[in-house]
Design a protein around this motif. Sequence first.
Motif, mmCIF file in Angstrom:
data_model
loop_
_atom_site.group_PDB
_atom_site.id
_atom_site.type_symbol
_atom_site.label_atom_id
_atom_site.label_comp_id
_atom_site.label_asym_id
_atom_site.label_seq_id
_atom_site.Cartn_x
_atom_site.Cartn_y
_atom_site.Cartn_z
ATOM 1 N N PHE A 72 0.716 -1.050 0.072
ATOM 2 C CA PHE A 72 0.044 -0.263 0.361
ATOM 3 C C PHE A 72 0.774 1.309 -0.106
ATOM 4 N N ALA A 73 1.543 1.706 0.547
ATOM 5 C CA ALA A 73 2.645 2.917 1.061
ATOM 6 C C ALA A 73 3.085 3.217 0.012
ATOM 7 N N PRO A 74 3.615 2.818 -0.823
ATOM 8 C CA PRO A 74 4.664 3.066 -2.098
ATOM 9 C C PRO A 74 3.787 3.166 -2.839
ATOM 10 N N PHE A 75 2.544 3.055 -3.286
ATOM 11 C CA PHE A 75 1.485 3.614 -4.317
ATOM 12 C C PHE A 75 1.369 4.682 -4.045
ATOM 13 N N ARG A 76 1.934 6.064 -3.914
ATOM 14 C CA ARG A 76 0.916 7.123 -3.102
ATOM 15 C C ARG A 76 -0.095 7.920 -3.541
ATOM 16 N N THR A 77 -0.158 7.944 -5.292
ATOM 17 C CA THR A 77 -1.561 8.656 -5.547
ATOM 18 C C THR A 77 -2.488 7.787 -5.097
ATOM 19 N N ILE A 78 -2.398 6.210 -5.305
ATOM 20 C CA ILE A 78 -3.336 5.141 -4.488
ATOM 21 C C ILE A 78 -3.790 5.767 -3.138
ATOM 22 N N VAL A 79 -2.923 6.472 -2.584
ATOM 23 C CA VAL A 79 -2.901 6.148 -0.942
ATOM 24 C C VAL A 79 -3.716 7.579 -0.892
ATOM 25 N N GLN A 80 -3.627 8.974 -1.932
ATOM 26 C CA GLN A 80 -3.602 9.606 -1.465
ATOM 27 C C GLN A 80 -4.967 9.617 -2.339
ATOM 28 N N LEU A 81 -5.627 9.025 -3.535
ATOM 29 C CA LEU A 81 -6.751 9.546 -3.348
ATOM 30 C C LEU A 81 -7.617 8.961 -2.402
ATOM 31 N N THR A 82 -6.690 7.811 -1.786
ATOM 32 C CA THR A 82 -8.387 7.121 -0.722
ATOM 33 C C THR A 82 -7.809 7.284 0.634
ATOM 34 N N GLU A 108 -1.970 -0.545 -11.622
ATOM 35 C CA GLU A 108 -1.814 -2.205 -12.627
ATOM 36 C C GLU A 108 -0.847 -2.561 -11.561
ATOM 37 N N THR A 109 0.379 -2.281 -11.326
ATOM 38 C CA THR A 109 0.555 -2.522 -10.662
ATOM 39 C C THR A 109 1.044 -3.162 -9.101
ATOM 40 N N TRP A 110 -0.192 -2.333 -8.732
ATOM 41 C CA TRP A 110 -1.164 -2.558 -7.393
ATOM 42 C C TRP A 110 -1.086 -3.679 -7.224
ATOM 43 N N ALA A 111 -2.319 -3.573 -8.666
ATOM 44 C CA ALA A 111 -3.146 -4.368 -8.552
ATOM 45 C C ALA A 111 -2.883 -5.813 -8.522
ATOM 46 N N ALA A 112 -2.148 -5.951 -9.930
ATOM 47 C CA ALA A 112 -1.442 -7.274 -9.020
ATOM 48 C C ALA A 112 -0.793 -7.860 -7.960
ATOM 49 N N GLY A 113 -0.047 -6.710 -7.405
ATOM 50 C CA GLY A 113 0.370 -7.383 -6.143
ATOM 51 C C GLY A 113 -0.560 -7.863 -5.308
ATOM 52 N N GLN A 114 -2.326 -7.034 -5.124
ATOM 53 C CA GLN A 114 -3.303 -7.582 -4.564
ATOM 54 C C GLN A 114 -4.368 -8.510 -4.468
ATOM 55 N N MET A 115 -3.431 -8.793 -6.043
ATOM 56 C CA MET A 115 -4.274 -10.417 -6.365
ATOM 57 C C MET A 115 -3.476 -11.398 -5.869
ATOM 58 N N ALA A 116 -2.172 -11.180 -6.489
ATOM 59 C CA ALA A 116 -1.259 -12.340 -5.608
ATOM 60 C C ALA A 116 -0.929 -12.051 -4.383
ATOM 61 N N HIS A 117 -1.506 -11.040 -3.751
ATOM 62 C CA HIS A 117 -1.286 -11.772 -2.593
ATOM 63 C C HIS A 117 -2.681 -12.072 -1.603
ATOM 64 N N TYR A 118 -3.963 -11.801 -2.136
ATOM 65 C CA TYR A 118 -5.357 -12.376 -1.575
ATOM 66 C C TYR A 118 -5.006 -13.855 -2.389
ATOM 67 N N ARG A 119 -4.626 -13.814 -3.085
ATOM 68 C CA ARG A 119 -4.762 -15.268 -3.921
ATOM 69 C C ARG A 119 -3.308 -16.041 -2.695
ATOM 70 N N LEU A 120 -2.240 -15.961 -2.826
ATOM 71 C CA LEU A 120 -0.678 -17.056 -1.596
ATOM 72 C C LEU A 120 -2.233 -16.843 -0.148
ATOM 73 N N LEU A 121 -2.375 -16.368 0.401
ATOM 74 C CA LEU A 121 -3.178 -16.339 1.845
ATOM 75 C C LEU A 121 -4.764 -17.185 1.442
ATOM 76 N N ALA A 122 -4.924 -16.843 0.588
ATOM 77 C CA ALA A 122 -5.872 -17.956 0.133
ATOM 78 C C ALA A 122 -5.204 -18.723 0.282
ATOM 79 N N GLU A 123 -4.669 -19.404 -0.333
ATOM 80 C CA GLU A 123 -4.390 -20.569 -0.736
ATOM 81 C C GLU A 123 -3.545 -21.806 0.841
#
Length: 308
Positions: free
Chosen positions: A189-199, A278-293
Motif C-alpha cells: 500500500f504505502a509505496p503507491f503514493r497516488t492511490i494512497v492520496q486518492l483513498t 496495475e502494479t498495485w492491483a497485481a500485487g493485491q491479486m497475488a497477496h490475497y491469492r497466496l493467503l487464500a491458498e
Amino acid sequence: MPITNRKLLPPTITADAAHPTWVLARTLRATPDFSDVLLDYCVTMTQPSGAAWPSNKVFVQKLRYLTCYILIGSYARWRRGEGDPPTLAALQRAAVASPRQIASFIKDLRHGNYIVAEQQESDRRHYHLRPTAALINEVARSPLAFLAASERLQPSSPPLHTAISASTERMCDWLGRSVDCYQDGDSLFAPFRTIVQLTERECGYPLMTAVLGTHYATPSGVAAGLPSLTYRALSERFQVSRQHIGNMLKEAEREGWFSVAPGGHLTEISEDLVAEFETWAAGQMAHYRLLAEMVCDCGGAAPGMMLG
C-alpha cells in the motif's frame, strides 16, 4: 486510449521483487487478459454495496477502512490464540487515527450492527470488540474481487474464491492474515503514493476505479455497469455531493492524474497512474491469492468462531 508502457515493478518495491507475492504479481500482470480483468474489477468496485446502512460513508475512506481492517486482524489473531483481546483501547493504540476518532467511529459501527461488544469469558468486567459478518463482508469486497480476478488469470481447482466467500469464519481468518502481513511490513500500500492520496478522500477510491474502468473500456467500447463520469451520475452512485465530486475531479486535473471534460468524457489519464494502479492491483491479486491458498490448505479458522 491504450497505454502500452508497463514497468512490471516500480523502484519503490524493487527490494521486494523476490518475494513470492511480487513474483506471482509479475506473472499475473504479464497475462494478456490482465486489462480485461481489471475492467471487471473496476465495475465491481463502482457498484453499490447493497448494505442497508450507508456503508459508503464508513468504508471508502482510508483511515476508517484501515481501522476496520486492523480490528478484523486483531480479532482473528486473538481467536487463533496469538494475541490479546481486541478491545477498544487496543484498537486505539494500533489504528492510525486519534483515540477520539476511533471511539466515535466504533460507536457508529456498533449502531450499524457492524461490531458487537462482548464480555470476555476470562474477566466479565471487560469487553472485546467482535466484527460481525456484515463488517467482514464489507471489508472483504475489494479483496474478494481481487481474488476472483486472480482466478480468471490463473484458474484454481477447487475455486479459492468460492471456498473463502462461503465461510465468514474463513474470510475473517483470511483477512486477518492479510493484516498480519500489512503490520509486518507494508509493501502493498504505502509505496503507491497516488492511490494512497486518492483513498484519503471520501469515495476517492471508487471514483478512481470509475475513471480507470472507463479508460480500460474505451478501446473495446464496453462500459456496462460503470457510472457515467458526470457530476450527477458519480454523486448519485457514491452518495456524496456534486461539489465533492467536482473538488476531487479538479484536484485530479491539477495533479495531472486524469481529466474529465463536461459531459463526463475522459480526455486524459496519466500513464504513471495507470502503471501504478496495475502494479498495485497485481500485487493485491497475488497477496490475497497466496493467503487464500494457505488458509484453505490449513482448513481456515478454528471451529467455533461465531461472526453472526
